[in-house]
Design a protein around this motif. Structure first.
Motif, PDB file in Angstrom:
ATOM      1  N   TRP A 181       0.829  -0.749   0.216  1.00  8.74           N
ATOM      2  CA  TRP A 181      -0.177  -0.143  -0.107  1.00  8.74           C
ATOM      3  C   TRP A 181       0.840   1.168  -0.036  1.00  8.74           C
ATOM      4  CZ3 TRP A 181      -5.244   0.152  -0.209  1.00  8.74           C
ATOM      5  CH2 TRP A 181      -5.579  -0.745  -0.718  1.00  8.74           C
ATOM      6  N   GLU A 182       2.100   1.232   0.672  1.00  7.04           N
ATOM      7  CA  GLU A 182       2.784   2.335   0.478  1.00  7.04           C
ATOM      8  C   GLU A 182       2.781   3.066  -0.720  1.00  7.04           C
ATOM      9  OE1 GLU A 182       4.140   3.729   2.967  1.00  7.04           O
ATOM     10  OE2 GLU A 182       5.021   1.917   4.236  1.00  7.04           O
ATOM     11  N   GLY A 183       2.603   2.918  -1.970  1.00  6.76           N
ATOM     12  CA  GLY A 183       3.397   3.311  -2.830  1.00  6.76           C
ATOM     13  C   GLY A 183       1.768   4.069  -3.284  1.00  6.76           C
ATOM     14  N   LEU A 184       0.568   3.009  -2.802  1.00  2.00           N
ATOM     15  CA  LEU A 184      -0.577   3.958  -3.500  1.00  2.00           C
ATOM     16  C   LEU A 184      -0.036   5.438  -2.160  1.00  2.00           C
ATOM     17  CD1 LEU A 184      -3.469   3.834  -4.867  1.00  2.00           C
ATOM     18  CD2 LEU A 184      -4.104   2.846  -2.931  1.00  2.00           C
ATOM     19  N   ILE A 185      -0.097   5.005  -1.851  1.00  4.00           N
ATOM     20  CA  ILE A 185      -0.315   5.931   0.119  1.00  4.00           C
ATOM     21  C   ILE A 185       0.474   7.724  -0.842  1.00  4.00           C
ATOM     22  CG2 ILE A 185      -0.593   6.963   1.786  1.00  4.00           C
ATOM     23  CD1 ILE A 185      -1.173   4.023   2.556  1.00  4.00           C
ATOM     24  N   GLU A 186       1.551   6.967  -1.029  1.00  2.00           N
ATOM     25  CA  GLU A 186       2.684   7.778  -1.453  1.00  2.00           C
ATOM     26  C   GLU A 186       2.132   8.918  -2.269  1.00  2.00           C
ATOM     27  OE1 GLU A 186       5.692   9.257  -1.612  1.00  2.00           O
ATOM     28  OE2 GLU A 186       6.302   8.248   0.827  1.00  2.00           O
ATOM     29  N   LEU A 187       1.377   7.684  -3.485  1.00  3.10           N
ATOM     30  CA  LEU A 187       0.890   8.758  -4.796  1.00  3.10           C
ATOM     31  C   LEU A 187      -0.383   9.300  -4.428  1.00  3.10           C
ATOM     32  CD1 LEU A 187       0.914   8.797  -7.427  1.00  3.10           C
ATOM     33  CD2 LEU A 187      -1.558   6.314  -7.522  1.00  3.10           C
ATOM     34  N   LEU A 188      -0.926   8.765  -2.937  1.00  2.01           N
ATOM     35  CA  LEU A 188      -2.009  10.408  -2.251  1.00  2.01           C
ATOM     36  C   LEU A 188      -1.699  11.743  -2.062  1.00  2.01           C
ATOM     37  CD1 LEU A 188      -4.687   7.805  -0.785  1.00  2.01           C
ATOM     38  CD2 LEU A 188      -5.106   8.534  -3.076  1.00  2.01           C
ATOM     39  N   GLY A 189      -0.786  11.838  -2.384  1.00  2.00           N
ATOM     40  CA  GLY A 189      -0.192  12.543  -1.492  1.00  2.00           C
ATOM     41  C   GLY A 189      -0.290  13.362  -0.181  1.00  2.00           C
ATOM     42  N   THR A 190       0.206  14.181   0.096  1.00  2.00           N
ATOM     43  CA  THR A 190      -0.757  14.924   1.451  1.00  2.00           C
ATOM     44  C   THR A 190      -1.145  15.897   1.419  1.00  2.00           C
ATOM     45  OG1 THR A 190       1.691  16.527   0.940  1.00  2.00           O
ATOM     46  CG2 THR A 190       1.506  14.809   2.759  1.00  2.00           C
ATOM     47  N   GLU A 191      -2.002  16.199   0.261  1.00  2.00           N
ATOM     48  CA  GLU A 191      -2.948  17.510   0.259  1.00  2.00           C
ATOM     49  C   GLU A 191      -4.392  17.035   0.174  1.00  2.00           C
ATOM     50  OE1 GLU A 191      -2.000  19.990  -3.564  1.00  2.00           O
ATOM     51  OE2 GLU A 191      -0.378  19.250  -3.330  1.00  2.00           O
ATOM     52  N   SER A 192      -5.113  16.946   1.074  1.00  2.00           N
ATOM     53  CA  SER A 192      -6.320  16.671   1.566  1.00  2.00           C
ATOM     54  C   SER A 192      -7.429  16.966   0.646  1.00  2.00           C
ATOM     55  CB  SER A 192      -6.286  16.939   2.562  1.00  2.00           C
ATOM     56  OG  SER A 192      -6.964  18.412   2.755  1.00  2.00           O
ATOM     57  N   LEU A 251      -9.741   8.937   0.267  1.00  2.00           N
ATOM     58  CA  LEU A 251      -8.977   8.406   0.609  1.00  2.00           C
ATOM     59  C   LEU A 251      -8.203   9.619   1.590  1.00  2.00           C
ATOM     60  CD1 LEU A 251      -8.280   6.907  -3.158  1.00  2.00           C
ATOM     61  CD2 LEU A 251      -8.999   5.850  -0.892  1.00  2.00           C
ATOM     62  N   LYS A 252      -8.072  10.289   2.257  1.00  2.00           N
ATOM     63  CA  LYS A 252      -7.382  10.253   2.533  1.00  2.00           C
ATOM     64  C   LYS A 252      -7.445  10.123   3.873  1.00  2.00           C
ATOM     65  CE  LYS A 252      -5.198  14.220   4.416  1.00  2.00           C
ATOM     66  NZ  LYS A 252      -4.311  14.411   5.325  1.00  2.00           N
ATOM     67  N   PHE A 253      -8.087   9.288   4.470  1.00  3.93           N
ATOM     68  CA  PHE A 253      -8.036   8.085   5.905  1.00  3.93           C
ATOM     69  C   PHE A 253      -6.998   6.939   5.612  1.00  3.93           C
ATOM     70  CE2 PHE A 253      -9.177   3.384   5.948  1.00  3.93           C
ATOM     71  CZ  PHE A 253      -8.995   4.042   7.730  1.00  3.93           C
ATOM     72  N   LEU A 254      -6.560   6.467   4.743  1.00  2.00           N
ATOM     73  CA  LEU A 254      -5.524   5.710   3.662  1.00  2.00           C
ATOM     74  C   LEU A 254      -3.932   6.013   4.569  1.00  2.00           C
ATOM     75  CD1 LEU A 254      -5.758   3.927   0.866  1.00  2.00           C
ATOM     76  CD2 LEU A 254      -6.022   3.198   3.163  1.00  2.00           C
ATOM     77  N   ASN A 255      -4.332   7.858   4.250  1.00  8.01           N
ATOM     78  CA  ASN A 255      -2.474   8.165   4.754  1.00  8.01           C
ATOM     79  C   ASN A 255      -2.406   8.454   5.981  1.00  8.01           C
ATOM     80  OD1 ASN A 255      -0.503   9.983   4.254  1.00  8.01           O
ATOM     81  ND2 ASN A 255      -1.722  10.837   2.693  1.00  8.01           N
ATOM     82  N   ILE A 256      -2.988   8.769   6.882  1.00 10.97           N
ATOM     83  CA  ILE A 256      -3.720   8.728   7.924  1.00 10.97           C
ATOM     84  C   ILE A 256      -3.625   7.244   8.864  1.00 10.97           C
ATOM     85  CG2 ILE A 256      -4.859  10.030  10.463  1.00 10.97           C
ATOM     86  CD1 ILE A 256      -6.347  11.633   8.577  1.00 10.97           C
ATOM     87  N   TYR A 257      -4.081   6.528   8.069  1.00 18.53           N
ATOM     88  CA  TYR A 257      -4.277   5.172   8.785  1.00 18.53           C
ATOM     89  C   TYR A 257      -2.381   4.528   8.276  1.00 18.53           C
ATOM     90  CZ  TYR A 257      -5.028   0.313   9.375  1.00 18.53           C
ATOM     91  OH  TYR A 257      -5.832  -0.723   9.901  1.00 18.53           O
ATOM     92  N   ARG A 258      -2.271   5.587   7.085  1.00 18.09           N
ATOM     93  CA  ARG A 258      -0.368   4.231   7.737  1.00 18.09           C
ATOM     94  C   ARG A 258       0.176   4.992   8.425  1.00 18.09           C
ATOM     95  NH1 ARG A 258       3.414   6.030   3.494  1.00 18.09           N
ATOM     96  NH2 ARG A 258       2.133   8.413   3.694  1.00 18.09           N
ATOM     97  N   ASP A 259      -0.153   6.291   8.791  1.00 14.88           N
ATOM     98  CA  ASP A 259       0.756   7.341   9.419  1.00 14.88           C
ATOM     99  C   ASP A 259       0.616   6.486  11.022  1.00 14.88           C
ATOM    100  OD1 ASP A 259       1.417   8.983   7.935  1.00 14.88           O
ATOM    101  OD2 ASP A 259       0.561  10.479   8.576  1.00 14.88           O
ATOM    102  N   PHE A 260      -0.266   6.164  11.212  1.00 14.23           N
ATOM    103  CA  PHE A 260      -1.394   5.496  12.201  1.00 14.23           C
ATOM    104  C   PHE A 260      -0.099   4.129  13.068  1.00 14.23           C
ATOM    105  CE2 PHE A 260      -3.561   2.137  14.428  1.00 14.23           C
ATOM    106  CZ  PHE A 260      -3.472   2.968  15.438  1.00 14.23           C
ATOM    107  N   LYS A 261      -0.468   3.230  11.759  1.00 18.03           N
ATOM    108  CA  LYS A 261       0.495   1.913  11.551  1.00 18.03           C
ATOM    109  C   LYS A 261       2.118   1.904  11.947  1.00 18.03           C
ATOM    110  CE  LYS A 261      -2.446  -1.475  10.481  1.00 18.03           C
ATOM    111  NZ  LYS A 261      -2.436  -2.387  11.389  1.00 18.03           N
ATOM    112  N   ARG A 262       2.715   2.867  10.953  1.00 16.44           N
ATOM    113  CA  ARG A 262       3.686   3.244  11.364  1.00 16.44           C
ATOM    114  C   ARG A 262       4.664   3.393  12.677  1.00 16.44           C
ATOM    115  NH1 ARG A 262       5.729   7.072   6.454  1.00 16.44           N
ATOM    116  NH2 ARG A 262       6.096   5.565   5.231  1.00 16.44           N
ATOM    117  N   SER A 263       3.658   4.237  13.497  1.00 13.38           N
ATOM    118  CA  SER A 263       3.779   4.662  14.847  1.00 13.38           C
ATOM    119  C   SER A 263       3.504   3.587  15.733  1.00 13.38           C
ATOM    120  CB  SER A 263       2.945   5.897  15.153  1.00 13.38           C
ATOM    121  OG  SER A 263       2.026   6.056  15.085  1.00 13.38           O
TER     122      SER A 263
END
Lengths: 708, 371
Positions: free
Chosen positions: A574-585, A591-603
């Motif tokens: 999923w990393e690639g896709l989340i990278e693609l989504l970018g930071t701009e909400s 799909l913004k959810f995925l971005n926060i979700y990834r951050d949460f998973k990482r921490s």
């Protein structure tokens, strides 16, 4: 075209076009694989361009096989064959884009009310460029050793398309040589007389015939054809060929020079007179004969002098000393041609254009003005009635009669739409009257001008072929009224599932400010990709199109996918896709959810027994923001909380304060109510998950209250 | 320098009557014969093929060079990407790798002596790739070939024993459009969102380093279409993509790309000639850096690009781009003849003009740069 499918005895299928005027029907075999007759149904429809789509549906009766069918495409080729192949047409079509676009941009940048004086120079430049395209290919180069008996240079086969173009260039575009039109027509005929050979006798055909016999002839001057050919060539002004032929006369041979001295003198005198003929033209090309004069008075003076020399030779006493009958008569005949004897001119020419040229040369060399030229043409047509109508003749008559409608009609009847679309530039440069007619908006054409109509037709032809559709926009955008509408249609009709076609279409949209069209195409492409399981690509294109509605919709489906696969190992995918989504909400939608979700998973991954409270607190913040975020799907709530059990049960101190714990408890409560709804999706978790989360939260709440 | 002399470029147009999907120079065996490789598509008969042509340079400046057909083999589908690598065992028979729209991979050996082609190995459709293969590259030593498709990265080992292996499958979550080897074990892929991934075969399981171009204005982003890596600087990936963008990504400075050209490069001297897709980018071995006195290792070497809006140009960091050609239709590919000896004053370049699927009388253009 009504098609008749035939099923011949050898059980091959084919299509035979059925038309009344073609003598031999053409057969298009259908290349199908593994279909066995009988067929239950055959249906035919038009596909793109000149292709027919034939659907063959097999009947059920075929034993041991399932009902099946096949769709084959049949490319219909040009029935006429034509003098220009499809590939050459495409070369011409591509080549003419730049000159056309350049001329349009020059026209737009000029004062629209009136063309400046030197406008024709631009038109002439355009015409020359187009003309060079119409030449088949580069000539093979001149031979170093010239065959003395070769009368005609072997050059590329001329086409009537090029002939028609040059004709219009002479009359409409080239203002510089307006006074030299007769001479330019002469050059034109010498290049293209062979085109008329197909339907009628011509001087060129005569020459070609004689060229074949030339090799076998022993005593050339005894052959009447020798003299006939020379007279014809002289009448239409091919002076170099005539002089070359005269030099083949037997009296030039060394062994005969002695006893045929007078005869040889006469032949040489005629040859000299021919080569000294005064011509009114800017220059004489290499290898052509005559003496060139630029101004009318000089030319008239020279002409009178030349005529008097001919008359003098005609009355000379040397003729009596010439024993050779054929030579005497032949030469005398040629002198009469040069003196402008109309009945002889009529005898030695084969069709009215040849006669017309001969009149310009020897009878009325001072003709100027279209009206005079037209009168002369009518006289010639009267003397040599048209037996076989050639398309170029119709065009010449239209031009001479100054009848623009006829010229337009002849162009569109005889040539491809390419011709009229590009020739209109020459016509409008030719006269104001033509310009008004062509640019006038006509109600019978639906409020558009003739010019626009022709461009639209040509653009349609271009867009029907997969190899030329991308140049159609150049012509469509030059159409003021309906161009843009048709351009949108064309773009929407492109098969965007092809990546390259999509990028090309987007480029065309960018150049023509069609932002809505391009974003629609991106949406179509994005959905196409989504349906084919290419999620990353779909998200990218929908983001490009800023289509939040569809992004939200695919987000739901994407979360299903996440729910199943998002164990710690496969999250890498999923990393690639989340990278693609970018930071701009704004672009990501749900799909913004995925971005926060990834951050949460990482921490969360960083948190283990040894980590400090600070790291854990960070993870908790992620968790809270995830739970607060309205775009976080309900079905992720419980798994999220279950994953963060170790945070809730943090040893050192409670990580959540009272308010935060309340929030999470509320969410849990909401979840248990939602459980009763039929569309609730159960998370793939152990049964005790809910209870252990509830217990942990309750404990945490207690600790938090104590701490506060 | 090649481009500043008053009349530096000679362009010869050699019309071809089939569509050209890809083209490459073949290695030079003798000084007199130059061969090129074309992937063509005849739209009238719907037959794709791969061809070897002999290129004869013009004898004097006025005459046109000629191309003569040597051999051709039909292919199962149209070619999407074409690469050539020297064969370690037999220098006169380089290896040709081609990928197709239908998903097959084809490996040929070209005989430079008699100009013939021979199919050595093929991976059938659905054998490895399900859809169109978007990029392919053969490592410098000719031992491995990497190919990318939507979300899939595969390796083919070349040699006595051919074998295929999947490196990564993202299940469609990520798409790759191009791939390029950096070293015998590392390669880089480019794709959507100006994204680039660095892969190391010693660390399997996924990309080692990821990068996404975040310089996009507003909300639009772009695609990387082509990547080139200079042999002497394997850490710097030069990428060309949408909106005339050319940027260099150094994996040692992961999130600081150098924008060489493009619509995003506002402010600096790096203006852009093209605003459209940059289809191919290659380091230009003939253009010497303008301030060659102090070439620092951090400066990006000059590169040649071709674009959808018909531009062929040389771009360089902090320099005005040099336009070599502006055509009315797209230039989809070009190839620089890397082996032309420097003693010869003529450098030959070759590319095909055409918009990808939209031109039949494609022309092969040949440039002469005279010093």
């Amino acid at each position: 075209m009504p098609g008749v499918t035939s099923n011949s005895s050898d059980s091959t299928l084919s299509i035979v076009p059925h038309s009344s005027d073609s003598e031999t029907p053409r057969v298009y075999p259908l290349r199908h694989h593994g279909l066995t007759p009988p067929l239950a149904r055959v249906s035919i429809s038009w596909a793109r361009g000149n292709t027919l789509r034939v659907s063959l549906i097999q009947s059920e009766a075929v034993s041991g096989q399932q009902t099946g069918g096949e769709v084959v495409e049949v490319k219909l080729t040009n029935m006429k064959g034509g003098e220009i192949t499809a590939a050459q047409w495409r070369r011409i079509a591509y080549g003419s884009v730049t000159p056309f676009a350049l001329l349009q941009s020059r026209k737009n940048s000029m004062d629209s009310s009136h063309y400046s004086k030197d406008w024709w120079e631009h038109v002439m430049e355009y015409s020359r460029e187009i003309n060079s395209l119409l030449a088949n290919s580069e000539s093979s180069g001149n031979l170093v050793i010239e065959d003395p008996k070769a009368l005609l240079k072997k050059e590329e086969e001329p086409t009537s398309l090029k002939a028609a173009w040059e004709l219009m260039e002479i009359f409409y575009a080239d203002k510089q040589s307006e006074t030299y039109i007769p001479e330019r027509l002469l050059d034109w005929l010498s290049d293209y007389d062979c085109l008329f050979s197909g339907t009628q006798p011509t001087a060129h055909a005569k020459l070609v015939d004689f060229q074949k016999e030339l090799v076998t002839l022993q005593i050339i001057e005894n052959d009447p054809k020798y003299w006939e050919t020379m007279s014809s060539a002289l009448a239409v002004g091919w002076l170099d060929i005539v002089v070359k032929l005269l030099h083949l006369h037997g009296s030039y041979q060394f062994d005969q020079l002695g006893n045929r001295e007078t005869e040889n003198g006469l032949v040489e005198a005629v040859a000299v007179l021919i080569s000294q003929m005064p011509r009114m033209r800017p220059d004489i090309p290499l290898g052509k004969l005559g003496e060139c004069y630029h101004t009318k008075p000089e030319f008239m003076k020279a002409w009178e002098k030349w005529r008097s020399q001919i008359t003098k030779l005609d009355c000379s006493s040397f003729w009596l000393q010439c024993d050779h009958h054929q030579t005497r008569e032949g030469l005398k005949n040629m002198l009469q041609i040069m003196l402008g004897n109309t009945s002889i001119l009529s005898n030695v020419t084969y069709h009215w254009i040849e006669l017309y040229i001969s009149h310009f040369l020897y009878v009325r060399p001072f003709t100027v003005g279209l009206e005079n030229m037209c009168n002369l043409a009518q006289k010639c047509m009267h003397l040599k009635p048209i037996s076989n109508h050639h398309k170029l003749m119709g065009l010449i008559i239209g031009i001479l009669e100054e009848n623009i409608e006829v010229v337009l009609a002849e162009c569109s009847r005889s040539f491809d739409p390419w011709m009229i679309t590009h020739a209109i530039e020459l016509l409008t440069a030719g006269s104001t009257q033509a310009e008004i007619l062509i640019h006038e908006e006509q109600s019978k054409l639906g409020g558009i001008s003739i010019e626009e109509l022709q461009r639209l037709v040509y653009a349609q032809v271009l867009s029907s072929h997969a190899m030329t559709w991308n140049i159609a926009p150049i012509y469509l955008t030059s159409c003021m009224k309906q161009g843009m509408g048709l351009l949108e249609n064309l773009l929407y009709g492109q098969p965007v599932q092809n990546h390259q076609v999509l990028l090309k279409s987007i480029e065309i949209c960018r150049l023509n400010d069609l932002g809505i069209v391009s974003s629609n195409m991106m949406k179509i492409y994005g959905v196409h990709k989504w349906k084919h399981g290419q999620k990353g690509s779909a998200v990218f294109w929908l983001q490009q199109a800023q289509d939040e509605v569809r992004l939200n919709r695919i987000a739901k489906q994407l979360f299903d996918f996440v729910g199943k696969s998002v164990s710690d190992e496969s999250f890498k995918q999923w990393e690639g896709l989340i990278e693609l989504l970018g930071t701009e909400s704004s672009t990501a939608g749900g799909l913004k959810f995925l971005n926060i979700y990834r951050d949460f998973k990482r921490s969360l991954l960083q948190v283990d027994g040894r980590t400090t409270t600070d790291v854990a607190r960070k993870a908790v913040e992620s968790l809270v923001s995830l739970m607060k975020n309205p775009s976080t799907p309900q079905r992720f709530w419980l798994p999220l909380l279950y994953d963060s059990l170790k945070l809730l049960n943090w040893r050192e101190r409670p990580l959540l304060n009272v308010a935060q714990t309340h929030l999470l408890l509320n969410k849990l409560q909401e979840l248990s109510i939602a459980k009763l709804r039929p569309d609730f999706i159960n998370a793939d978790l152990p049964l005790e998950a809910l209870n252990s989360v509830r217990l942990a939260l309750a404990t945490n709440l207690g600790r938090a209250i104590l701490e506060e | 320098m090649a481009f500043t002399s008053p009349n530096p470029i000679q362009i010869h147009r050699l019309p071809q009557y089939t569509y050209i999907d890809a083209l490459r120079w073949l290695p030079q065996l003798s000084a007199f014969t130059r061969r090129i490789l074309l992937a063509t598509y005849d739209s009238d008969t719907s037959t794709p093929s791969i061809q070897i042509l002999t290129f004869t340079p013009s004898q004097n400046p006025k005459s046109t060079p000629s191309l003569t057909h040597q051999s051709s083999l039909s292919t199962p589908s149209r070619i999407t990407s074409l690469k050539i690598a020297p064969s370690p065992l037999n220098p006169s028979k380089p290896l040709i790798a081609a990928s197709t729209f239908s998903g097959s991979l084809l490996f040929y050996s070209a005989d430079l002596i008699d100009g013939s082609l021979n199919l050595e190995f093929s991976v059938p459709e659905k054998g490895l790739h399900l859809g169109a293969v978007s990029g392919i590259d053969v490592s410098d030593n000719g031992s491995e070939c990497v190919s990318v498709e939507n979300g899939r990265v595969d390796l083919v080992s070349i040699g006595e024993k051919w074998s295929v292996r999947r490196v990564f499958d993202s299940n469609g979550l990520v798409s790759y459009s191009t791939v390029k080897w950096a070293s015998p074990v590392e390669f880089v892929t480019g794709g959507l969102g100006f994204g680039m991934h660095w892969w190391d075969q010693r660390k399997p399981g996924g990309p080692v380093v990821q990068f996404k171009g975040n310089w996009s204005r507003g909300t639009t982003s772009g695609i990387v279409h082509s990547v080139d890596i200079h042999r002497s600087r394997k850490h710097t990936c030069l990428a060309g993509g949408s909106s005339g963008t050319v940027f260099a990504w150094d994996i040692r400075w992961q999130q600081q790309p150098v924008i060489v050209s493009g619509a995003w490069a506002g402010g600096g001297p790096a203006t852009s000639l093209s605003e459209s897709e940059v289809w191919e980018v290659q380091y230009d071995s003939y253009k010497h850096s303008s301030n060659s006195g102090n070439v620092s290792s951090s400066k990006i070497l000059p590169a040649m690009i071709c674009s959808e809006d018909g531009i062929l140009a040389v771009v360089e960091q902090d320099e005005e781009p040099v336009e070599l050609l502006a055509e009315p239709c797209a230039i989809n590919s070009f190839d620089i003849d890397k082996e032309n000896p420097s003693v010869c004053q003529i450098t030959v370049l070759l590319f095909f003009v055409l918009n990808f699927i939209t031109f039949v009388p494609c022309e092969v253009l040949v440039f002469h740069f005279t010093n």
